[in-house]
Design an enzyme around this catalytic site. Structure first.
Site, PDB file in Angstrom:
ATOM      1  N   ARG A 145       5.383   7.398 100.783  1.00 32.79           N
ATOM      2  CA  ARG A 145       5.994   6.106 101.093  1.00 32.79           C
ATOM      3  C   ARG A 145       5.879   5.861 102.595  1.00 32.79           C
ATOM      4  NH1 ARG A 145      12.410   4.396 100.532  1.00 32.79           N
ATOM      5  NH2 ARG A 145      12.142   2.210 101.195  1.00 32.79           N
ATOM      6  N   HIS A 146       5.664   4.598 102.969  1.00 31.01           N
ATOM      7  CA  HIS A 146       5.491   4.248 104.377  1.00 31.01           C
ATOM      8  C   HIS A 146       6.733   4.625 105.178  1.00 31.01           C
ATOM      9  CE1 HIS A 146       8.314   0.893 103.996  1.00 31.01           C
ATOM     10  NE2 HIS A 146       7.738   0.629 102.829  1.00 31.01           N
ATOM     11  N   SER A 151      10.704   0.669 107.910  1.00 32.73           N
ATOM     12  CA  SER A 151      10.315  -0.643 108.425  1.00 32.73           C
ATOM     13  C   SER A 151      11.519  -1.317 109.073  1.00 32.73           C
ATOM     14  CB  SER A 151       9.775  -1.521 107.290  1.00 32.73           C
ATOM     15  OG  SER A 151      10.810  -1.854 106.378  1.00 32.73           O
ATOM     16  N   THR A 191      12.770  -6.480 101.142  1.00 31.40           N
ATOM     17  CA  THR A 191      11.493  -6.713 101.826  1.00 31.40           C
ATOM     18  C   THR A 191      10.438  -7.259 100.876  1.00 31.40           C
ATOM     19  OG1 THR A 191      12.038  -4.852 103.265  1.00 31.40           O
ATOM     20  CG2 THR A 191       9.803  -5.696 103.371  1.00 31.40           C
ATOM     21  N   ARG A 200       2.871  -2.358 106.989  1.00 38.62           N
ATOM     22  CA  ARG A 200       3.703  -1.168 107.149  1.00 38.62           C
ATOM     23  C   ARG A 200       3.102   0.029 106.416  1.00 38.62           C
ATOM     24  NH1 ARG A 200       6.434  -4.782 103.803  1.00 38.62           N
ATOM     25  NH2 ARG A 200       7.191  -4.026 101.786  1.00 38.62           N
ATOM     26  N   GLU A 221       4.433  -3.666  97.350  1.00 42.58           N
ATOM     27  CA  GLU A 221       5.791  -3.398  96.883  1.00 42.58           C
ATOM     28  C   GLU A 221       6.153  -4.346  95.742  1.00 42.58           C
ATOM     29  OE1 GLU A 221       8.260  -1.827  96.084  1.00 42.58           O
ATOM     30  OE2 GLU A 221       9.499  -1.509  97.869  1.00 42.58           O
ATOM     31  N   HIS A 266       4.719   1.921  98.595  1.00 38.73           N
ATOM     32  CA  HIS A 266       6.110   1.531  98.795  1.00 38.73           C
ATOM     33  C   HIS A 266       7.003   2.211  97.754  1.00 38.73           C
ATOM     34  CE1 HIS A 266       4.406  -1.688 101.384  1.00 38.73           C
ATOM     35  NE2 HIS A 266       3.444  -1.642 100.482  1.00 38.73           N
TER      36      HIS A 266
END
Length: 561
Positions: free
Chosen positions: A169-170, A173, A182, A221, A248, A347
Protein backbone atom coordinates in the site's frame (compact mmCIF):
# COMPACT_ATOMS: atom_id res chain seq x y z
CA UNK A 1 50.66 -52.39 -84.23
CA UNK A 2 48.04 -53.19 -81.63
CA UNK A 3 44.63 -51.49 -81.97
CA UNK A 4 41.81 -52.08 -79.44
CA UNK A 5 38.19 -51.98 -80.59
CA UNK A 6 35.60 -49.78 -78.86
CA UNK A 7 32.93 -52.20 -77.57
CA UNK A 8 29.64 -51.28 -75.89
CA UNK A 9 30.31 -51.34 -72.14
CA UNK A 10 27.80 -51.96 -69.33
CA UNK A 11 27.19 -48.26 -68.70
CA UNK A 12 25.92 -48.02 -72.24
CA UNK A 13 23.20 -50.57 -71.47
CA UNK A 14 21.94 -48.53 -68.55
CA UNK A 15 22.03 -45.31 -70.52
CA UNK A 16 20.17 -46.87 -73.41
CA UNK A 17 17.48 -48.29 -71.13
CA UNK A 18 16.80 -44.95 -69.47
CA UNK A 19 16.65 -43.26 -72.84
CA UNK A 20 14.05 -45.72 -74.08
CA UNK A 21 11.84 -45.16 -71.07
CA UNK A 22 11.87 -41.35 -71.35
CA UNK A 23 11.83 -41.02 -75.11
CA UNK A 24 8.04 -41.30 -75.64
CA UNK A 25 6.17 -42.78 -78.56
CA UNK A 26 8.97 -42.12 -81.02
CA UNK A 27 12.00 -44.26 -80.18
CA UNK A 28 15.42 -44.80 -81.73
CA UNK A 29 16.81 -48.27 -82.25
CA UNK A 30 20.06 -49.49 -83.47
CA UNK A 31 19.82 -51.01 -86.89
CA UNK A 32 20.36 -54.70 -87.05
CA UNK A 33 24.01 -55.56 -87.46
CA UNK A 34 25.69 -58.84 -87.28
CA UNK A 35 28.05 -59.61 -84.53
CA UNK A 36 31.61 -59.56 -85.87
CA UNK A 37 34.95 -60.37 -84.42
CA UNK A 38 38.24 -58.55 -84.60
CA UNK A 39 41.47 -60.54 -84.68
CA UNK A 40 44.05 -59.62 -82.11
CA UNK A 41 47.31 -58.22 -83.26
CA UNK A 42 50.70 -57.75 -81.61
CA UNK A 43 51.63 -59.94 -78.64
CA UNK A 44 48.06 -61.34 -78.49
CA UNK A 45 48.14 -62.69 -82.00
CA UNK A 46 46.87 -66.21 -82.37
CA UNK A 47 44.49 -65.99 -79.38
CA UNK A 48 40.71 -66.14 -79.57
CA UNK A 49 39.15 -63.13 -81.13
CA UNK A 50 37.02 -60.78 -79.01
CA UNK A 51 33.46 -60.80 -80.22
CA UNK A 52 31.94 -57.48 -81.00
CA UNK A 53 28.75 -56.86 -79.01
CA UNK A 54 25.64 -55.45 -80.63
CA UNK A 55 25.25 -51.80 -79.85
CA UNK A 56 22.12 -50.59 -78.06
CA UNK A 57 20.27 -47.38 -78.84
CA UNK A 58 21.52 -44.07 -77.48
CA UNK A 59 19.60 -40.89 -78.09
CA UNK A 60 21.57 -38.37 -80.06
CA UNK A 61 21.92 -35.38 -77.70
CA UNK A 62 24.72 -33.43 -79.28
CA UNK A 63 24.22 -34.61 -82.82
CA UNK A 64 27.65 -36.28 -83.01
CA UNK A 65 27.64 -39.61 -84.84
CA UNK A 66 29.31 -42.68 -83.41
CA UNK A 67 31.02 -44.88 -86.02
CA UNK A 68 29.62 -47.98 -84.30
CA UNK A 69 26.02 -46.74 -84.06
CA UNK A 70 23.43 -46.27 -86.70
CA UNK A 71 20.45 -44.46 -85.22
CA UNK A 72 17.12 -44.84 -86.91
CA UNK A 73 13.73 -43.41 -85.88
CA UNK A 74 11.07 -46.05 -85.73
CA UNK A 75 7.36 -45.40 -85.23
CA UNK A 76 5.63 -47.09 -82.30
CA UNK A 77 3.28 -48.86 -84.76
CA UNK A 78 6.02 -51.06 -86.20
CA UNK A 79 5.12 -54.73 -86.15
CA UNK A 80 8.60 -55.98 -85.40
CA UNK A 81 8.08 -57.55 -81.96
CA UNK A 82 11.85 -57.80 -81.41
CA UNK A 83 12.14 -54.02 -81.14
CA UNK A 84 8.54 -53.12 -80.03
CA UNK A 85 8.11 -51.88 -76.38
CA UNK A 86 4.88 -52.64 -74.53
CA UNK A 87 2.30 -49.86 -74.80
CA UNK A 88 2.02 -47.52 -71.78
CA UNK A 89 -0.55 -48.51 -69.16
CA UNK A 90 -3.86 -46.69 -69.37
CA UNK A 91 -4.74 -47.32 -65.71
CA UNK A 92 -1.83 -45.38 -64.26
CA UNK A 93 -0.33 -46.02 -60.82
CA UNK A 94 -2.52 -47.79 -58.26
CA UNK A 95 -3.33 -45.57 -55.23
CA UNK A 96 -1.96 -46.79 -51.91
CA UNK A 97 -5.44 -46.84 -50.44
CA UNK A 98 -6.50 -49.42 -53.09
CA UNK A 99 -3.73 -51.85 -52.31
CA UNK A 100 -4.48 -54.74 -49.91
CA UNK A 101 -2.11 -53.32 -47.31
CA UNK A 102 -3.64 -49.84 -47.62
CA UNK A 103 -7.18 -51.23 -47.29
CA UNK A 104 -6.16 -53.18 -44.21
CA UNK A 105 -4.59 -50.08 -42.68
CA UNK A 106 -7.71 -48.01 -43.31
CA UNK A 107 -9.77 -50.49 -41.29
CA UNK A 108 -7.55 -49.94 -38.21
CA UNK A 109 -8.78 -46.83 -36.33
CA UNK A 110 -6.50 -45.31 -33.67
CA UNK A 111 -8.34 -44.98 -30.36
CA UNK A 112 -5.95 -42.70 -28.42
CA UNK A 113 -5.77 -39.77 -30.83
CA UNK A 114 -7.33 -36.52 -29.57
CA UNK A 115 -10.41 -35.16 -31.25
CA UNK A 116 -10.25 -32.27 -33.66
CA UNK A 117 -11.86 -29.96 -31.08
CA UNK A 118 -9.33 -30.91 -28.39
CA UNK A 119 -6.44 -30.42 -30.79
CA UNK A 120 -7.72 -27.03 -31.89
CA UNK A 121 -8.33 -25.97 -28.28
CA UNK A 122 -4.83 -27.06 -27.28
CA UNK A 123 -3.34 -25.17 -30.22
CA UNK A 124 -5.40 -22.10 -29.32
CA UNK A 125 -4.15 -22.21 -25.72
CA UNK A 126 -0.58 -22.53 -26.94
CA UNK A 127 -1.08 -19.53 -29.25
CA UNK A 128 -2.55 -17.52 -26.36
CA UNK A 129 0.42 -18.42 -24.14
CA UNK A 130 2.84 -17.35 -26.86
CA UNK A 131 0.97 -14.08 -27.31
CA UNK A 132 0.95 -13.37 -23.57
CA UNK A 133 4.66 -14.14 -23.32
CA UNK A 134 5.36 -11.77 -26.17
CA UNK A 135 3.23 -9.04 -24.55
CA UNK A 136 4.99 -9.44 -21.19
CA UNK A 137 8.28 -9.38 -23.09
CA UNK A 138 7.30 -6.03 -24.67
CA UNK A 139 6.18 -4.65 -21.29
CA UNK A 140 9.63 -5.41 -19.91
CA UNK A 141 11.34 -3.38 -22.64
CA UNK A 142 11.61 -5.84 -25.51
CA UNK A 143 10.49 -5.26 -29.08
CA UNK A 144 8.53 -7.47 -31.48
CA UNK A 145 11.80 -8.10 -33.33
CA UNK A 146 13.38 -9.64 -30.23
CA UNK A 147 12.61 -13.31 -29.61
CA UNK A 148 10.26 -13.92 -26.69
CA UNK A 149 11.74 -15.88 -23.78
CA UNK A 150 10.97 -19.62 -23.56
CA UNK A 151 8.19 -20.84 -21.25
CA UNK A 152 9.12 -20.71 -17.58
CA UNK A 153 9.09 -23.85 -15.44
CA UNK A 154 9.21 -24.02 -11.66
CA UNK A 155 12.06 -25.86 -9.98
CA UNK A 156 11.58 -28.80 -7.64
CA UNK A 157 12.67 -26.90 -4.52
CA UNK A 158 14.26 -23.63 -3.44
CA UNK A 159 13.38 -20.06 -4.36
CA UNK A 160 12.72 -21.06 -7.96
CA UNK A 161 10.01 -23.54 -6.91
CA UNK A 162 7.46 -20.86 -5.94
CA UNK A 163 5.98 -17.73 -7.48
CA UNK A 164 6.63 -14.47 -5.62
CA UNK A 165 4.02 -11.70 -5.33
CA UNK A 166 4.52 -8.58 -3.18
CA UNK A 167 1.60 -6.27 -2.33
CA UNK A 168 2.34 -2.77 -1.04
CA UNK A 169 0.00 0.00 0.00
CA UNK A 170 1.23 3.51 -0.82
CA UNK A 171 2.71 5.71 1.89
CA UNK A 172 0.59 8.05 3.96
CA UNK A 173 -1.16 10.65 1.80
CA UNK A 174 -2.26 14.17 2.72
CA UNK A 175 -5.88 13.10 3.08
CA UNK A 176 -4.95 10.01 5.10
CA UNK A 177 -3.45 12.33 7.71
CA UNK A 178 -6.60 14.53 7.61
CA UNK A 179 -8.92 11.47 7.92
CA UNK A 180 -10.75 12.28 4.66
CA UNK A 181 -12.27 9.98 2.06
CA UNK A 182 -9.78 9.94 -0.83
CA UNK A 183 -10.93 7.44 -3.47
CA UNK A 184 -9.92 8.56 -6.97
CA UNK A 185 -8.87 12.05 -5.82
CA UNK A 186 -5.22 12.54 -6.79
CA UNK A 187 -3.41 13.79 -3.68
CA UNK A 188 0.27 13.89 -2.75
CA UNK A 189 2.23 11.95 -0.17
CA UNK A 190 3.12 13.55 3.14
CA UNK A 191 6.71 13.65 4.37
CA UNK A 192 5.91 10.66 6.52
CA UNK A 193 4.46 8.90 3.47
CA UNK A 194 7.67 9.44 1.55
CA UNK A 195 9.65 7.98 4.44
CA UNK A 196 7.32 4.96 4.49
CA UNK A 197 7.80 4.43 0.74
CA UNK A 198 11.58 4.48 1.07
CA UNK A 199 11.40 2.23 4.14
CA UNK A 200 9.41 -0.29 2.08
CA UNK A 201 12.20 -0.35 -0.52
CA UNK A 202 14.75 -0.83 2.25
CA UNK A 203 12.79 -3.82 3.56
CA UNK A 204 12.77 -5.35 0.07
CA UNK A 205 16.52 -4.86 -0.18
CA UNK A 206 17.29 -6.22 3.29
CA UNK A 207 15.14 -9.31 2.75
CA UNK A 208 16.70 -9.88 -0.70
CA UNK A 209 13.37 -9.69 -2.54
CA UNK A 210 14.12 -9.22 -6.24
CA UNK A 211 11.43 -7.62 -8.40
CA UNK A 212 11.10 -8.23 -12.16
CA UNK A 213 7.82 -6.47 -12.96
CA UNK A 214 5.91 -3.76 -11.04
CA UNK A 215 2.26 -2.69 -11.34
CA UNK A 216 0.61 0.42 -9.94
CA UNK A 217 -2.43 2.65 -10.35
CA UNK A 218 -2.93 5.89 -12.27
CA UNK A 219 -2.86 7.94 -9.05
CA UNK A 220 0.34 9.73 -8.08
CA UNK A 221 0.47 8.65 -4.45
CA UNK A 222 0.85 5.04 -5.62
CA UNK A 223 3.09 5.94 -8.56
CA UNK A 224 5.47 7.96 -6.37
CA UNK A 225 5.60 5.15 -3.81
CA UNK A 226 6.54 2.69 -6.56
CA UNK A 227 9.42 4.84 -7.77
CA UNK A 228 10.76 5.56 -4.28
CA UNK A 229 10.56 1.93 -3.17
CA UNK A 230 12.30 0.62 -6.30
CA UNK A 231 15.01 3.27 -6.06
CA UNK A 232 15.71 2.42 -2.43
CA UNK A 233 15.74 -1.30 -3.29
CA UNK A 234 18.32 -0.57 -6.04
CA UNK A 235 15.95 -1.89 -8.67
CA UNK A 236 15.01 1.36 -10.41
CA UNK A 237 15.29 -0.30 -13.83
CA UNK A 238 12.32 -2.62 -13.22
CA UNK A 239 9.53 -1.96 -15.77
CA UNK A 240 6.33 -0.49 -14.32
CA UNK A 241 2.84 -1.01 -15.75
CA UNK A 242 0.22 1.59 -14.75
CA UNK A 243 -3.54 1.12 -15.05
CA UNK A 244 -6.71 2.77 -13.77
CA UNK A 245 -7.98 -0.68 -12.79
CA UNK A 246 -5.67 -0.63 -9.77
CA UNK A 247 -7.13 2.67 -8.54
CA UNK A 248 -8.59 2.96 -5.06
CA UNK A 249 -12.23 2.13 -4.49
CA UNK A 250 -14.41 5.07 -5.54
CA UNK A 251 -16.26 6.49 -2.52
CA UNK A 252 -18.81 8.37 -4.60
CA UNK A 253 -20.26 11.47 -3.00
CA UNK A 254 -18.26 10.83 0.19
CA UNK A 255 -14.96 11.77 -1.48
CA UNK A 256 -13.37 14.82 0.07
CA UNK A 257 -15.44 14.70 3.28
CA UNK A 258 -14.09 13.96 6.74
CA UNK A 259 -14.78 10.40 7.84
CA UNK A 260 -16.06 11.47 11.24
CA UNK A 261 -18.46 14.19 10.08
CA UNK A 262 -19.53 13.09 6.58
CA UNK A 263 -22.76 11.53 7.86
CA UNK A 264 -23.84 14.89 9.33
CA UNK A 265 -22.95 16.96 6.25
CA UNK A 266 -24.68 14.55 3.86
CA UNK A 267 -27.55 13.63 6.17
CA UNK A 268 -26.75 9.90 6.21
CA UNK A 269 -27.08 7.52 9.12
CA UNK A 270 -23.73 7.03 10.88
CA UNK A 271 -24.10 3.25 11.08
CA UNK A 272 -24.80 3.13 7.35
CA UNK A 273 -21.65 5.16 6.67
CA UNK A 274 -19.58 2.74 8.76
CA UNK A 275 -21.16 -0.17 6.90
CA UNK A 276 -20.23 1.46 3.59
CA UNK A 277 -16.63 1.70 4.75
CA UNK A 278 -16.17 -1.83 6.05
CA UNK A 279 -18.76 -4.09 4.37
CA UNK A 280 -18.30 -5.97 1.09
CA UNK A 281 -21.34 -5.08 -1.03
CA UNK A 282 -22.70 -1.75 0.29
CA UNK A 283 -22.19 1.23 -2.04
CA UNK A 284 -21.77 4.84 -0.92
CA UNK A 285 -23.97 7.61 -2.39
CA UNK A 286 -23.49 8.18 -6.12
CA UNK A 287 -21.23 10.99 -7.39
CA UNK A 288 -22.90 13.42 -9.81
CA UNK A 289 -21.33 15.51 -12.55
CA UNK A 290 -21.41 18.68 -10.44
CA UNK A 291 -19.27 17.14 -7.70
CA UNK A 292 -16.00 19.08 -7.28
CA UNK A 293 -13.97 15.88 -7.61
CA UNK A 294 -15.80 14.36 -10.60
CA UNK A 295 -13.20 12.62 -12.78
CA UNK A 296 -15.17 12.39 -16.03
CA UNK A 297 -13.21 15.21 -17.67
CA UNK A 298 -9.77 13.89 -16.63
CA UNK A 299 -7.66 12.94 -19.67
CA UNK A 300 -6.27 9.80 -18.04
CA UNK A 301 -9.78 8.29 -18.11
CA UNK A 302 -10.64 9.19 -21.70
CA UNK A 303 -10.44 5.56 -22.83
CA UNK A 304 -13.09 4.38 -20.38
CA UNK A 305 -16.33 3.33 -22.02
CA UNK A 306 -19.55 5.10 -20.97
CA UNK A 307 -20.54 1.99 -19.04
CA UNK A 308 -17.23 1.89 -17.15
CA UNK A 309 -17.44 5.60 -16.40
CA UNK A 310 -20.98 5.17 -15.07
CA UNK A 311 -19.91 2.30 -12.79
CA UNK A 312 -17.05 4.39 -11.40
CA UNK A 313 -19.42 6.94 -9.87
CA UNK A 314 -19.72 4.82 -6.73
CA UNK A 315 -18.18 1.46 -5.84
CA UNK A 316 -18.54 -1.14 -3.14
CA UNK A 317 -15.72 -3.55 -2.37
CA UNK A 318 -17.52 -6.06 -4.58
CA UNK A 319 -17.52 -3.59 -7.50
CA UNK A 320 -13.82 -2.99 -6.93
CA UNK A 321 -13.24 -6.74 -7.17
CA UNK A 322 -15.04 -6.86 -10.55
CA UNK A 323 -12.86 -3.99 -11.80
CA UNK A 324 -9.51 -5.41 -10.65
CA UNK A 325 -9.97 -9.13 -11.28
CA UNK A 326 -9.80 -9.02 -15.13
CA UNK A 327 -6.51 -7.13 -15.00
CA UNK A 328 -5.07 -9.47 -12.37
CA UNK A 329 -5.99 -12.59 -14.34
CA UNK A 330 -5.02 -11.32 -17.79
CA UNK A 331 -1.83 -9.36 -17.00
CA UNK A 332 -0.42 -10.03 -13.53
CA UNK A 333 -0.97 -13.81 -13.52
CA UNK A 334 0.71 -14.32 -16.95
CA UNK A 335 3.63 -12.23 -15.75
CA UNK A 336 3.95 -14.48 -12.69
CA UNK A 337 3.76 -17.60 -14.82
CA UNK A 338 6.50 -16.16 -17.04
CA UNK A 339 8.80 -16.37 -14.02
CA UNK A 340 8.64 -12.72 -12.94
CA UNK A 341 8.62 -11.68 -9.29
CA UNK A 342 5.84 -9.10 -9.28
CA UNK A 343 5.22 -6.04 -7.11
CA UNK A 344 1.76 -4.46 -6.93
CA UNK A 345 1.72 -0.97 -5.37
CA UNK A 346 -1.85 0.13 -4.86
CA UNK A 347 -4.40 1.27 -2.28
CA UNK A 348 -6.06 -0.14 0.82
CA UNK A 349 -9.28 -1.48 -0.70
CA UNK A 350 -7.53 -2.63 -3.86
CA UNK A 351 -5.12 -4.75 -1.82
CA UNK A 352 -7.97 -6.01 0.38
CA UNK A 353 -9.65 -7.16 -2.81
CA UNK A 354 -6.52 -8.97 -4.01
CA UNK A 355 -6.08 -10.62 -0.60
CA UNK A 356 -9.68 -11.80 -0.66
CA UNK A 357 -9.17 -13.23 -4.15
CA UNK A 358 -5.83 -14.94 -3.41
CA UNK A 359 -6.72 -16.34 0.03
CA UNK A 360 -10.42 -16.91 -0.77
CA UNK A 361 -11.48 -15.02 2.36
CA UNK A 362 -15.20 -14.81 3.03
CA UNK A 363 -17.25 -11.63 2.61
CA UNK A 364 -17.71 -11.43 6.37
CA UNK A 365 -14.07 -11.89 7.35
CA UNK A 366 -12.73 -9.38 4.83
CA UNK A 367 -14.43 -6.57 6.77
CA UNK A 368 -12.04 -6.97 9.67
CA UNK A 369 -8.87 -6.66 7.60
CA UNK A 370 -6.95 -3.40 7.38
CA UNK A 371 -3.90 -2.78 5.25
CA UNK A 372 -0.99 -0.79 6.74
CA UNK A 373 0.73 1.89 4.67
CA UNK A 374 4.27 1.32 3.46
CA UNK A 375 4.77 -2.27 4.69
CA UNK A 376 5.39 -4.91 1.97
CA UNK A 377 3.11 -7.95 2.10
CA UNK A 378 4.82 -11.08 0.72
CA UNK A 379 2.98 -14.01 -0.87
CA UNK A 380 4.54 -17.29 -2.03
CA UNK A 381 2.34 -19.16 -4.53
CA UNK A 382 2.52 -22.74 -5.78
CA UNK A 383 2.19 -23.95 -9.38
CA UNK A 384 -1.60 -23.46 -9.23
CA UNK A 385 -1.14 -19.94 -7.79
CA UNK A 386 -2.49 -21.00 -4.42
CA UNK A 387 -0.89 -19.34 -1.36
CA UNK A 388 1.55 -21.45 0.62
CA UNK A 389 1.44 -21.67 4.39
CA UNK A 390 4.56 -19.82 5.59
CA UNK A 391 4.65 -21.82 8.84
CA UNK A 392 4.89 -25.29 7.29
CA UNK A 393 5.16 -25.63 3.54
CA UNK A 394 7.89 -23.10 2.87
CA UNK A 395 10.27 -24.56 5.43
CA UNK A 396 9.76 -28.29 5.03
CA UNK A 397 8.25 -28.85 1.60
CA UNK A 398 9.77 -26.26 -0.72
CA UNK A 399 13.01 -25.64 1.21
CA UNK A 400 12.42 -21.87 1.05
CA UNK A 401 13.54 -19.69 3.95
CA UNK A 402 10.51 -18.05 5.62
CA UNK A 403 10.62 -14.27 6.03
CA UNK A 404 8.69 -11.61 7.90
CA UNK A 405 5.85 -11.82 10.42
CA UNK A 406 2.52 -13.59 10.31
CA UNK A 407 -0.51 -11.65 11.54
CA UNK A 408 -2.29 -13.99 13.95
CA UNK A 409 -5.62 -12.14 13.90
CA UNK A 410 -5.80 -12.24 10.11
CA UNK A 411 -4.58 -15.83 9.90
CA UNK A 412 -7.73 -16.85 11.75
CA UNK A 413 -9.59 -15.79 8.59
CA UNK A 414 -7.35 -17.79 6.24
CA UNK A 415 -4.71 -15.13 5.57
CA UNK A 416 -1.38 -16.56 4.25
CA UNK A 417 0.62 -13.40 3.58
CA UNK A 418 3.68 -12.27 5.56
CA UNK A 419 4.52 -8.69 6.48
CA UNK A 420 8.08 -7.45 6.15
CA UNK A 421 8.26 -4.84 8.87
CA UNK A 422 8.83 -3.95 12.51
CA UNK A 423 6.67 -5.73 15.06
CA UNK A 424 6.04 -2.52 17.03
CA UNK A 425 4.61 -0.73 14.01
CA UNK A 426 2.49 -3.70 13.02
CA UNK A 427 0.99 -3.93 16.50
CA UNK A 428 0.29 -0.20 16.48
CA UNK A 429 -1.56 -0.59 13.19
CA UNK A 430 -3.45 -3.55 14.64
CA UNK A 431 -4.58 -1.48 17.62
CA UNK A 432 -5.82 1.31 15.35
CA UNK A 433 -7.74 -1.19 13.25
CA UNK A 434 -9.34 -2.74 16.31
CA UNK A 435 -10.27 0.73 17.63
CA UNK A 436 -12.05 1.48 14.34
CA UNK A 437 -13.97 -1.78 14.51
CA UNK A 438 -14.97 -1.16 18.13
CA UNK A 439 -16.17 2.35 17.25
CA UNK A 440 -18.40 0.83 14.59
CA UNK A 441 -19.80 -1.70 17.07
CA UNK A 442 -20.41 1.04 19.65
CA UNK A 443 -22.38 3.01 17.05
CA UNK A 444 -24.49 -0.09 16.35
CA UNK A 445 -25.35 -0.50 20.05
CA UNK A 446 -26.34 3.16 20.36
CA UNK A 447 -28.53 2.96 17.27
CA UNK A 448 -30.38 -0.04 18.71
CA UNK A 449 -31.29 2.04 21.75
CA UNK A 450 -32.36 4.97 19.54
CA UNK A 451 -34.67 2.63 17.63
CA UNK A 452 -36.48 1.82 20.90
CA UNK A 453 -36.81 5.55 21.66
CA UNK A 454 -38.45 6.13 18.28
CA UNK A 455 -40.89 3.26 18.81
CA UNK A 456 -42.02 4.59 22.22
CA UNK A 457 -41.39 8.36 22.58
CA UNK A 458 -43.23 8.40 25.94
CA UNK A 459 -40.67 6.10 27.59
CA UNK A 460 -38.50 9.12 28.48
CA UNK A 461 -35.20 7.27 28.09
CA UNK A 462 -36.22 4.11 29.98
CA UNK A 463 -35.80 0.78 28.19
CA UNK A 464 -36.97 -2.70 28.93
CA UNK A 465 -33.94 -4.97 29.35
CA UNK A 466 -35.73 -7.74 27.49
CA UNK A 467 -36.37 -5.50 24.47
CA UNK A 468 -32.72 -4.43 24.34
CA UNK A 469 -31.60 -8.06 24.46
CA UNK A 470 -34.04 -8.94 21.69
CA UNK A 471 -32.80 -6.08 19.45
CA UNK A 472 -29.18 -7.24 19.82
CA UNK A 473 -30.18 -10.86 19.22
CA UNK A 474 -31.95 -9.99 15.94
CA UNK A 475 -28.93 -7.96 14.85
CA UNK A 476 -26.52 -10.83 15.51
CA UNK A 477 -28.54 -13.25 13.41
CA UNK A 478 -26.92 -11.72 10.34
CA UNK A 479 -23.50 -13.32 9.66
CA UNK A 480 -21.65 -10.00 9.37
CA UNK A 481 -22.63 -9.04 12.94
CA UNK A 482 -22.44 -12.45 14.62
CA UNK A 483 -18.82 -12.23 15.83
CA UNK A 484 -18.66 -8.58 16.86
CA UNK A 485 -17.04 -8.45 20.30
CA UNK A 486 -19.05 -5.57 21.77
CA UNK A 487 -22.37 -7.03 20.66
CA UNK A 488 -21.48 -10.41 22.17
CA UNK A 489 -20.44 -8.83 25.48
CA UNK A 490 -23.51 -6.59 25.70
CA UNK A 491 -25.79 -9.55 25.05
CA UNK A 492 -24.09 -11.54 27.83
CA UNK A 493 -24.37 -8.54 30.18
CA UNK A 494 -28.11 -8.15 29.57
CA UNK A 495 -28.64 -11.88 30.08
CA UNK A 496 -26.91 -11.72 33.45
CA UNK A 497 -29.04 -8.71 34.44
CA UNK A 498 -32.23 -10.53 33.55
CA UNK A 499 -31.35 -13.85 35.17
CA UNK A 500 -29.21 -12.96 38.18
CA UNK A 501 -30.38 -9.49 39.18
CA UNK A 502 -33.91 -9.72 37.79
CA UNK A 503 -33.51 -6.20 36.41
CA UNK A 504 -36.42 -5.50 34.11
CA UNK A 505 -35.67 -1.86 33.19
CA UNK A 506 -32.67 0.38 32.68
CA UNK A 507 -32.16 4.03 31.80
CA UNK A 508 -30.46 5.38 28.69
CA UNK A 509 -27.60 6.74 30.82
CA UNK A 510 -27.06 3.33 32.43
CA UNK A 511 -27.07 1.68 29.01
CA UNK A 512 -24.51 4.20 27.72
CA UNK A 513 -22.27 3.57 30.72
CA UNK A 514 -22.31 -0.17 30.02
CA UNK A 515 -21.46 0.43 26.34
CA UNK A 516 -18.54 2.65 27.27
CA UNK A 517 -17.27 0.17 29.85
CA UNK A 518 -17.39 -2.73 27.40
CA UNK A 519 -15.66 -0.58 24.79
CA UNK A 520 -12.75 0.24 27.09
CA UNK A 521 -12.45 -3.30 28.51
CA UNK A 522 -12.22 -4.78 25.01
CA UNK A 523 -9.28 -2.60 24.03
CA UNK A 524 -6.29 -4.73 23.14
CA UNK A 525 -8.13 -8.06 23.28
CA UNK A 526 -7.96 -8.48 19.52
CA UNK A 527 -4.27 -7.63 19.39
CA UNK A 528 -2.65 -11.03 19.17
CA UNK A 529 1.14 -11.42 18.99
CA UNK A 530 2.92 -11.55 15.68
CA UNK A 531 5.05 -14.59 14.90
CA UNK A 532 8.53 -13.95 13.54
CA UNK A 533 9.20 -16.60 10.90
CA UNK A 534 12.93 -15.93 10.87
CA UNK A 535 13.39 -17.13 14.46
CA UNK A 536 14.23 -20.82 14.87
CA UNK A 537 13.19 -21.37 18.50
CA UNK A 538 9.87 -22.91 17.45
CA UNK A 539 11.23 -24.75 14.43
CA UNK A 540 11.05 -28.17 16.10
CA UNK A 541 7.43 -27.64 17.07
CA UNK A 542 6.54 -26.49 13.54
CA UNK A 543 8.37 -29.49 12.10
CA UNK A 544 6.46 -31.87 14.37
CA UNK A 545 3.12 -30.36 13.35
CA UNK A 546 4.16 -30.52 9.71
CA UNK A 547 4.84 -34.25 9.87
CA UNK A 548 1.58 -34.84 11.74
CA UNK A 549 -0.38 -33.03 9.03
CA UNK A 550 1.51 -34.93 6.33
CA UNK A 551 0.71 -38.26 8.01
CA UNK A 552 -2.98 -37.35 8.25
CA UNK A 553 -3.06 -36.40 4.57
CA UNK A 554 -1.46 -39.71 3.57
CA UNK A 555 -3.92 -41.65 5.71
CA UNK A 556 -6.84 -39.81 4.12
CA UNK A 557 -5.48 -40.57 0.64
CA UNK A 558 -5.19 -44.26 1.52
CA UNK A 559 -8.75 -44.34 2.86
CA UNK A 560 -10.10 -42.60 -0.24
CA UNK A 561 -8.28 -44.96 -2.56
Amino acid sequence: MFSWPVPCDHWLWRRAHSSLVNFGSSRCFLSQRKTTSFPLAGPHAGKAAIPRLPLLPIPSITGDSNPHLVIQEVNSTQTNEQHQLPPPSKRGPIPISKTPRGQAASRVRPTNLPSVEATERKQHEADVDDYIRSQIHIMKGGTPCDPAPPPFQLAEYGEGSVYTLVLLRHGESEWNSQNRYTGWCDVNLTKRGEMEARAAGRLLYENKIEIDHAFTSALKRASFTTNMALNMARQHWVPVTKTWRLNERHYGALQGFNKDSAFKELGIDQELVMEMRRSYDTRPPRMEDDHPYWHGSDRRYNKLTPEQLEKSRSESLKDTMHRIRPFFESVIVPSLRAGNKCLVVSHANTIRTLIKYIDNISNTDIKGMSIPTGIPLLYRLDKDLRPLDPNYELDFRYMVEPKGFTWATSRAHGFHGVYLGDVERLQDIQRKRDATNRDWQRIILRNLAKALDEEDPDANGVYETRQLWWQIHNKMIKPEFANMVLLVKMKEKLESMLISRKQQYMTSQGYENIVQKIHLSSEGELVEPFEDLTEKRNREERQRRWYENLTMDLEEDCLIK
